[in-house]
Design a protein around this motif. Sequence first.
Motif, mmCIF file in Angstrom:
data_model
loop_
_atom_site.group_PDB
_atom_site.id
_atom_site.type_symbol
_atom_site.label_atom_id
_atom_site.label_comp_id
_atom_site.label_asym_id
_atom_site.label_seq_id
_atom_site.Cartn_x
_atom_site.Cartn_y
_atom_site.Cartn_z
ATOM 1 N N SER A 106 16.042 -15.209 -24.418
ATOM 2 C CA SER A 106 17.156 -15.170 -25.731
ATOM 3 C C SER A 106 16.305 -15.564 -26.868
ATOM 4 N N LEU A 107 15.337 -16.424 -26.743
ATOM 5 C CA LEU A 107 14.744 -16.989 -27.953
ATOM 6 C C LEU A 107 13.709 -15.528 -28.452
ATOM 7 N N ILE A 108 13.125 -15.100 -27.404
ATOM 8 C CA ILE A 108 12.299 -13.990 -27.532
ATOM 9 C C ILE A 108 13.081 -12.843 -28.236
ATOM 10 N N GLN A 109 14.074 -12.445 -27.655
ATOM 11 C CA GLN A 109 14.974 -11.319 -27.935
ATOM 12 C C GLN A 109 15.436 -11.530 -29.496
ATOM 13 N N ARG A 110 15.862 -12.798 -29.928
ATOM 14 C CA ARG A 110 16.111 -13.210 -31.248
ATOM 15 C C ARG A 110 14.980 -12.671 -32.286
ATOM 16 N N VAL A 111 13.983 -13.374 -31.749
ATOM 17 C CA VAL A 111 12.645 -13.275 -32.738
ATOM 18 C C VAL A 111 12.306 -11.678 -32.824
ATOM 19 N N VAL A 112 12.173 -11.095 -31.739
ATOM 20 C CA VAL A 112 11.768 -9.432 -31.849
ATOM 21 C C VAL A 112 12.854 -8.679 -32.649
ATOM 22 N N THR A 113 14.151 -9.074 -32.563
ATOM 23 C CA THR A 113 14.908 -8.025 -33.217
ATOM 24 C C THR A 113 15.287 -8.488 -34.523
ATOM 25 N N GLU A 114 15.262 -9.594 -34.914
ATOM 26 C CA GLU A 114 15.449 -10.144 -36.257
ATOM 27 C C GLU A 114 14.063 -9.999 -37.175
ATOM 28 N N SER A 115 13.145 -10.452 -36.658
ATOM 29 C CA SER A 115 11.908 -10.761 -37.754
ATOM 30 C C SER A 115 11.654 -9.455 -38.577
ATOM 31 N N ARG A 116 11.258 -9.948 -39.757
ATOM 32 C CA ARG A 116 10.721 -9.009 -40.518
ATOM 33 C C ARG A 116 9.265 -9.110 -40.849
ATOM 34 N N VAL A 117 8.938 -10.421 -40.037
ATOM 35 C CA VAL A 117 7.394 -10.753 -40.173
ATOM 36 C C VAL A 117 6.800 -10.196 -38.809
ATOM 37 N N PRO A 118 5.736 -9.824 -38.688
ATOM 38 C CA PRO A 118 5.066 -9.072 -37.535
ATOM 39 C C PRO A 118 5.077 -10.216 -36.484
ATOM 40 N N VAL A 119 5.344 -9.539 -35.408
ATOM 41 C CA VAL A 119 5.710 -10.596 -34.027
ATOM 42 C C VAL A 119 4.516 -10.161 -32.987
ATOM 43 N N ILE A 120 4.094 -11.253 -32.549
ATOM 44 C CA ILE A 120 3.624 -11.027 -31.094
ATOM 45 C C ILE A 120 4.561 -11.592 -30.147
ATOM 46 N N GLU A 121 5.237 -10.553 -29.052
ATOM 47 C CA GLU A 121 6.152 -10.639 -28.122
ATOM 48 C C GLU A 121 5.331 -11.283 -26.870
ATOM 49 N N THR A 122 6.065 -12.227 -26.755
ATOM 50 C CA THR A 122 5.396 -13.057 -25.198
ATOM 51 C C THR A 122 6.280 -13.216 -24.099
ATOM 52 N N GLY A 123 5.917 -13.208 -23.159
ATOM 53 C CA GLY A 123 6.621 -13.849 -21.938
ATOM 54 C C GLY A 123 7.494 -13.304 -20.910
ATOM 55 N N VAL A 124 8.225 -12.397 -21.246
ATOM 56 C CA VAL A 124 9.228 -12.200 -20.341
ATOM 57 C C VAL A 124 8.814 -11.264 -19.356
ATOM 58 N N GLY A 125 8.790 -11.792 -17.984
ATOM 59 C CA GLY A 125 7.898 -10.961 -16.764
ATOM 60 C C GLY A 125 8.732 -10.780 -15.759
ATOM 61 N N ASN A 126 9.482 -9.320 -15.793
ATOM 62 C CA ASN A 126 10.044 -8.873 -14.611
ATOM 63 C C ASN A 126 8.962 -8.185 -13.731
ATOM 64 N N CYS A 127 8.022 -8.929 -12.964
ATOM 65 C CA CYS A 127 7.041 -8.409 -12.217
ATOM 66 C C CYS A 127 7.349 -7.924 -11.041
ATOM 67 N N HIS A 128 6.743 -6.726 -10.550
ATOM 68 C CA HIS A 128 6.771 -6.249 -9.164
ATOM 69 C C HIS A 128 5.492 -6.350 -8.280
ATOM 70 N N VAL A 129 5.825 -6.356 -7.009
ATOM 71 C CA VAL A 129 4.515 -5.945 -5.980
ATOM 72 C C VAL A 129 5.050 -4.968 -5.362
ATOM 73 N N TYR A 130 4.205 -3.907 -5.356
ATOM 74 C CA TYR A 130 4.389 -2.769 -4.470
ATOM 75 C C TYR A 130 3.444 -2.571 -3.055
ATOM 76 N N VAL A 131 4.105 -2.565 -2.013
ATOM 77 C CA VAL A 131 3.339 -2.452 -0.810
ATOM 78 C C VAL A 131 3.172 -1.119 -0.519
ATOM 79 N N ASP A 132 2.130 -0.668 -0.378
ATOM 80 C CA ASP A 132 1.891 0.828 0.149
ATOM 81 C C ASP A 132 1.835 1.091 1.415
ATOM 82 N N ALA A 133 2.015 2.252 1.845
ATOM 83 C CA ALA A 133 1.790 2.558 3.417
ATOM 84 C C ALA A 133 0.619 2.228 3.931
#
Lengths: 416, 416
Positions: free
Chosen positions: A210-237
């Motif tokens: 929620s902090l990251i979301q606020r910063v990236v949507t509100e900021s008029r200063v350039p932002v470096i977005e960090t951190g949210v990780g919805n990471c996947h592992v794909y196991v192939d055949a």
Amino acid sequence: MSADDFPLIGAAAARAREAARVLRTLPTETKDAALVAMAEALLERADEVLAANAADVEAAAADGTPESVLDRLRLTPARVSGVADALRQLVALPDPVGDVVRGSTLANGLQLRQVRVPLGVVGIVYEARPNVTVDAAGLCLKSGNAALLRGSASAHRTNTALVAVLTEAAEKAGLPAGSVALLPADRASVGELLNARGLVDVVIPRGGASLIQRVVTESRVPVIETGVGNCHVYVDASADPAMAEAIVLNSKTHRVSVCNSAETLLVHRDVAFLPRLLTALAEAGVTLHGDDAARAAHDGVLPATDEDWATEYLSLDMAVRVVDDLPGALDHISRWGSGHSEAIVADSARAIADFTAGVDAAAVLVNASTRFTDGGEFGFGAEIGISTQKLHARGPLGLPELTSTTYVVTGSGHTR
Amino acid sequence: MSADDFPLIGAAAARAREAARVLRTLPTETKDAALVAMAEALLERADEVLAANAADVEAAAADGTPESVLDRLRLTPARVSGVADALRQLVALPDPVGDVVRGSTLANGLQLRQVRVPLGVVGIVYEARPNVTVDAAGLCLKSGNAALLRGSASAHRTNTALVAVLTEAAEKAGLPAGSVALLPADRASVGELLNARGLVDVVIPRGGASLIQRVVTESRVPVIETGVGNCHVYVDASADPAMAEAIVLNSKTHRVSVCNSAETLLVHRDVAFLPRLLTALAEAGVTLHGDDAARAAHDGVLPATDEDWATEYLSLDMAVRVVDDLPGALDHISRWGSGHSEAIVADSARAIADFTAGVDAAAVLVNASTRFTDGGEFGFGAEIGISTQKLHARGPLGLPELTSTTYVVTGSGHTR
């Protein structure tokens, strides 16, 4: 906009801007001496810091703050010593400022050099952990930047004590006043920081979604977005069963609260060892949320909804989906992924190549745990976060990512 | 936010997103073949484009548009041929996608590679010149990006004809549908583009100061800021008179309407040849706006105000200020400069070093005209603009600046 437009942060930002003009020209040895002095001062004055921290922890506990948050807030002599060590470790890292990124002599004799320079004034917005105060200040100073630190209200006494110790030591060692400042912990100070275009060069949020979301949507200063990780592992055949099990378990369970842990397991429908894989996860304490095929492969898998695909659990939960083929895995990642770290376990070179080409993320891990996406693991030394945006820097943010560049063009009277 | 939230641009953005997934994996030869086909189609179907352009020019003339703007809007057979040539020239430039920026084998055997990948979907907002439609489409495609083009209403017939010719040729050559799209010229379509976070990866404005200001302050999509150049030439006490005169004249008068032309002359108070320098500028048709010392050195210098220091004239006007010393010049540039290009004319190595270290801009020119800050002059081939921001890319934006990176981490079952 001028400093007067920002009652809470304007004065500190104006001082930081002046300090940045000096910091950008300081030699590495001056910056390193300041880092050492800051580390020593933290150890010498640890009692002050610990007393301030005890008051923060006590107040937070009285407010009914859960123990997990209190633990993040709490400093101990060992933790103070740890952050002091982190400052010393920065001394050993190369100073990116002045690096020549690219250089050539043009046909007309002009000498072109692209040189790394500091960004200027860096704003960091973060949550309860007071170690970020010290880490962020150290990383910014080593890379020649002034730091405006906006920590949480719950840690404000601690941060105030830390910044007092750090700034006094830094100034005694020759850094300009205003190089590091702690901003008021009011909610409005974040708003000011995000609007201080021209005073602040970049804002980096470090914290939850929620902090990251606020910063990236509100900021008029350039932002470096960090951190949210919805990471996947794909196991192939083509995956080796033992390797798949080891990587999935490590990606999910090695440390659940961090952005590079895995949240969803995608499995090719021809993977015969799916039941064994899900059993291993369940035995490791993981609560599984799966589609019909996953639920058929293992008892006790909860039904997954779109919300499961979208969620960064940061807990011992994992979503499981069986896909028809590798393009199916890519479609899922394209729809639900956050562009952080995506892993494939496979023995097929073609599957590996297709996955690597098809995934759009900060890191693609081939037969390796998602947990390796980390500045320390990559050998970059300290990191200020992991960028999930595409501009400027993607992946672990080390010292070079805290710089910009200038083209220096040297002629001898050249005109067009 | 989803495509449905954006009635004017959502459908095009969704198609562009799908196209981008294909574009990122296309081999260079496919992209190059498409660029050649696009160039050929422009020549073959030049009549269609010129007819549409004639209608735009006629409508603009009827609205009382000044001739200078009509000239920017107008296409001729030679200009169409010029933009077709520009597409062909892109074929000769190296494809940045797939470049390995950094690579190493970590102590644990993990292989780390940082690889260039396309940004994804790039939005370009621009003004009357229809050549930008073709240039931007070509640069985006060569770098594997889908392009959403939002040109001006006055050029909409021309742009529609150009994009019809380009997309038909590109698709026939194997590029996915939706790779290039022209957005409606409504004012509201810019607003949608600036809010289309998640659908659009970056927005690049190309145009005047008010357009750029709107984009950088309103956008929730990351922006690469381009273009405003309030550039200075500082003539040091150690400068060679003839060299100073040549560089100042070239920086100011070579082409006045571009961002890398000089707007303010800063002169060390010990420069004895100031009167001759100002005479040369006046003889070249430059209207001078100066401080008291400049006015004393030459007749007819108008009094300068803060507005003169702040203005990017883009005309045969120049502000002139006499400074006490080099730090005085740095202070002026720090206060009034736009971070584009700053030049020094000097023979003193110390002055050159202090100026280079002290100026915070995309380019510092030593004994060379400000006019050299240019992708073509730097040998980068085509450019999509000149970035004046510090994040991602600073200075001329070539093909590599239209990419991001992915870390590809290859193990053999590695876990932490």
